[in-house]
Design a protein around this motif. Structure first.
Motif, PDB file in Angstrom:
ATOM      1  N   TYR A  96       1.011  -0.980  -0.050  1.00 12.80           N
ATOM      2  CA  TYR A  96      -0.034   0.738   0.028  1.00 12.80           C
ATOM      3  C   TYR A  96       0.970   1.119   0.207  1.00 12.80           C
ATOM      4  O   TYR A  96       1.820   1.436   0.748  1.00 12.80           O
ATOM      5  CB  TYR A  96      -1.121  -0.032   1.225  1.00 12.80           C
ATOM      6  N   ASP A 114      -5.408   1.679  -3.229  1.00 16.96           N
ATOM      7  CA  ASP A 114      -3.771   1.677  -2.464  1.00 16.96           C
ATOM      8  C   ASP A 114      -3.746   2.082  -0.628  1.00 16.96           C
ATOM      9  O   ASP A 114      -1.710   2.502  -0.858  1.00 16.96           O
ATOM     10  CB  ASP A 114      -3.100   2.305  -3.783  1.00 16.96           C
ATOM     11  N   THR A 115      -4.657   2.203  -0.045  1.00 15.92           N
ATOM     12  CA  THR A 115      -5.180   2.653   1.349  1.00 15.92           C
ATOM     13  C   THR A 115      -4.553   1.125   2.263  1.00 15.92           C
ATOM     14  O   THR A 115      -5.863   1.249   1.421  1.00 15.92           O
ATOM     15  CB  THR A 115      -5.568   3.753   1.201  1.00 15.92           C
ATOM     16  N   PHE A 116      -4.350   1.789   3.107  1.00  7.79           N
ATOM     17  CA  PHE A 116      -5.066   0.661   4.548  1.00  7.79           C
ATOM     18  C   PHE A 116      -5.368   1.185   5.627  1.00  7.79           C
ATOM     19  O   PHE A 116      -4.365   2.511   5.664  1.00  7.79           O
ATOM     20  CB  PHE A 116      -3.656  -0.482   4.943  1.00  7.79           C
TER      21      PHE A 116
END
Length: 459
Positions: free
Chosen positions: A62, A139-141
């Motif tokens: 990520y 693409d984010t956690f």
């Protein structure tokens, strides 16, 4: 107090406080993180449990990692995560806690949220959270660190025309209504822009992990901070039923009353459908600590001290007076059979506040109500402690209080009117004068309340 019972009462006072403090220490949040999670390089490993399978999450896949931490344990949970998070992780976040740290992490925006009533920072933190989550993509956690008290600390009305003052009055009315926390949170989910799953919906594509400190029964995890990241299991009809049963609409400010009267099925549809399904499909959760951990630690300490332990949580969410009568009846029945008895009860009791309540909280209210019963057993070593794991009882500086068979008599010697203190919800001044408050300060934790009833007699 007779010369014979004095030392026994002192021993029971000490034992009850030892159980409570041991339970607090056993529920250390850092230790709980290590039991549930660890990092292997940049890979997050979630340990298996009875309810959850092991999961490996390579965080280096990520580009962005966000952390949203709010509630009474927000600072403690955030610090525990950052201490364990790999240094290479690109982190940004929001933290809304009862206090802000002296040393701030530059990657985190800090807010001092209000509790039990929201404040300006509660609104500002919610706005900052929603703004940050709008930047989240595939693409984010996102880590959500959620603990009790979050319903007030992170708040924003769905209807932007409702002011902060009216929101405070709305929360105040709910607290004083006598409704259970589950019923209160059912209403909050339909009022708020950040509850009832709406934080998860704010970042539907992102992978999300909610780590909870459960200040509610495990069967009702959706009530933790009014379920900001889990699906809303209640219905609009549930909300309307609670509003009607407690006659709440007429007690709300006009703007809030108009909002609820105009609610349609559209509000429920917001948290259902394809987008919601996608958002919740990318949402996992784990309960780091719960009231069961707190209760079981107290049980273990009681057994070490030689008590026969009985656990009874039947009065969870009952009115404090009904809970006191029920538990003391059970207590007297059990102590006739067991010379050294510890009756434990966890969860929360409710209070319906008068128009001008004094200084106190539900734990001290329960304790003083119990003291009237214990006064009938003068000369016998009997003790009741009731305190909250967050270290804060209502609007008082105490976590709770401890009483025995001499409490009422001692209060009268200090020229208190204990019946009046009970009616006025003004218990803290009485217990402070007697030296019987339980003072821990804010604990950075929140696992509900604990009631400890002790008896000891010669066989």
């Amino acid at each position: 107090m007779t010369p014979e019972t004095g030392p026994k009462l002192e021993e029971l006072h000490s034992a009850a406080q030892s159980m409570f403090l041991h339970a607090l220490d056993a529920c250390d949040i850092g230790k709980a993180f290590d039991r549930h999670l660890h990092f292997d390089g940049t890979t997050l490993i979630r340990h298996p449990s009875a309810a959850l399978k092991p999961v490996s999450i390579p965080l280096d896949r990520y580009k962005k990692v966000f952390v949203i931490s709010f509630g009474k344990a927000a600072m403690t949970m955030l610090d525990a995560l950052i201490e364990r998070l790999p240094k290479k992780i690109h982190l940004r976040g929001v933290c809304c806690a009862p206090v802000t740290p002296k040393k701030r992490n530059w990657r985190i925006r800090y807010f001092t949220g209000g509790h039990p009533l929201p404040n300006e920072d509660s609104f500002a933190a919610a706005e900052a959270t929603l703004k940050l989550l709008k930047r989240a993509r595939k693409d984010t956690f996102v880590f959500f660190l959620i603990s009790g008290g979050g319903s007030a600390m992170l708040e924003l009305p769905r209807n932007q025309k409702i002011s902060l003052d009216d929101t405070i009055a709305f929360h105040e009315t709910l607290i004083a209504s006598g409704a259970s926390i589950t019923e209160i949170n059912t209403i909050r989910k339909y009022f708020s822009a950040v509850k009832g799953g709406r934080l998860a919906l704010a970042a539907p594509e992102a992978e999300k992990l909610s780590l909870l400190l459960a200040d509610v029964p495990l069967k009702d995890l959706g009530s933790v901070a009014s379920s900001p990241t889990l699906p809303n299991q209640s219905t609009l009809e549930d909300c309307r039923e609670v509003l009607a049963r407690f006659h709440l609409l007429e007690k709300f400010p006009p703007s809030v009353r108009t909002y609820f009267e105009s609610l349609s099925s559209d509000v429920a549809a917001e948290t259902h459908g394809p987008i919601a399904d996608e958002a919740f499909r990318h949402t996992q959760f784990d309960t780091l600590l719960s009231n069961h951990d707190f209760l079981n630690a107290a049980r273990d300490r009681a057994q070490e001290l030689g008590f026969r332990v009985v656990i009874d949580n039947a009065c969870d969410d009952w009115d404090y007076a009904d809970a006191s009568r029920y538990l003391l009846k059970r207590f007297h029945e059990l102590r006739a059979q067991h010379p050294r008895l510890c009756l434990l009860s966890s969860g929360e009791v409710t209070v319906q506040l008068g128009p001008q309540p004094g200084c106190g909280g539900r734990n001290q209210q329960f304790a003083l109500a119990s003291a009237f019963d214990l006064a009938r057993y003068e000369g016998q070593p009997l003790v009741v402690l009731s305190a909250g794991s967050d270290g804060i009882d209502g609007n008082s500086p105490a976590a709770g209080a401890i009483v025995d068979t001499t409490t009422i008599a001692r209060a009268r010697e200090f020229h208190f009117d204990p019946e009046g203190n009970l009616v006025r919800f003004d218990t803290c001044p009485l217990f402070t004068a007697l030296g019987d408050t339980i003072i821990t300060g804010p604990t950075g934790n929140n696992l509900r309340d604990l009631r400890i009833l002790l008896a000891s007699r010669d066989e």
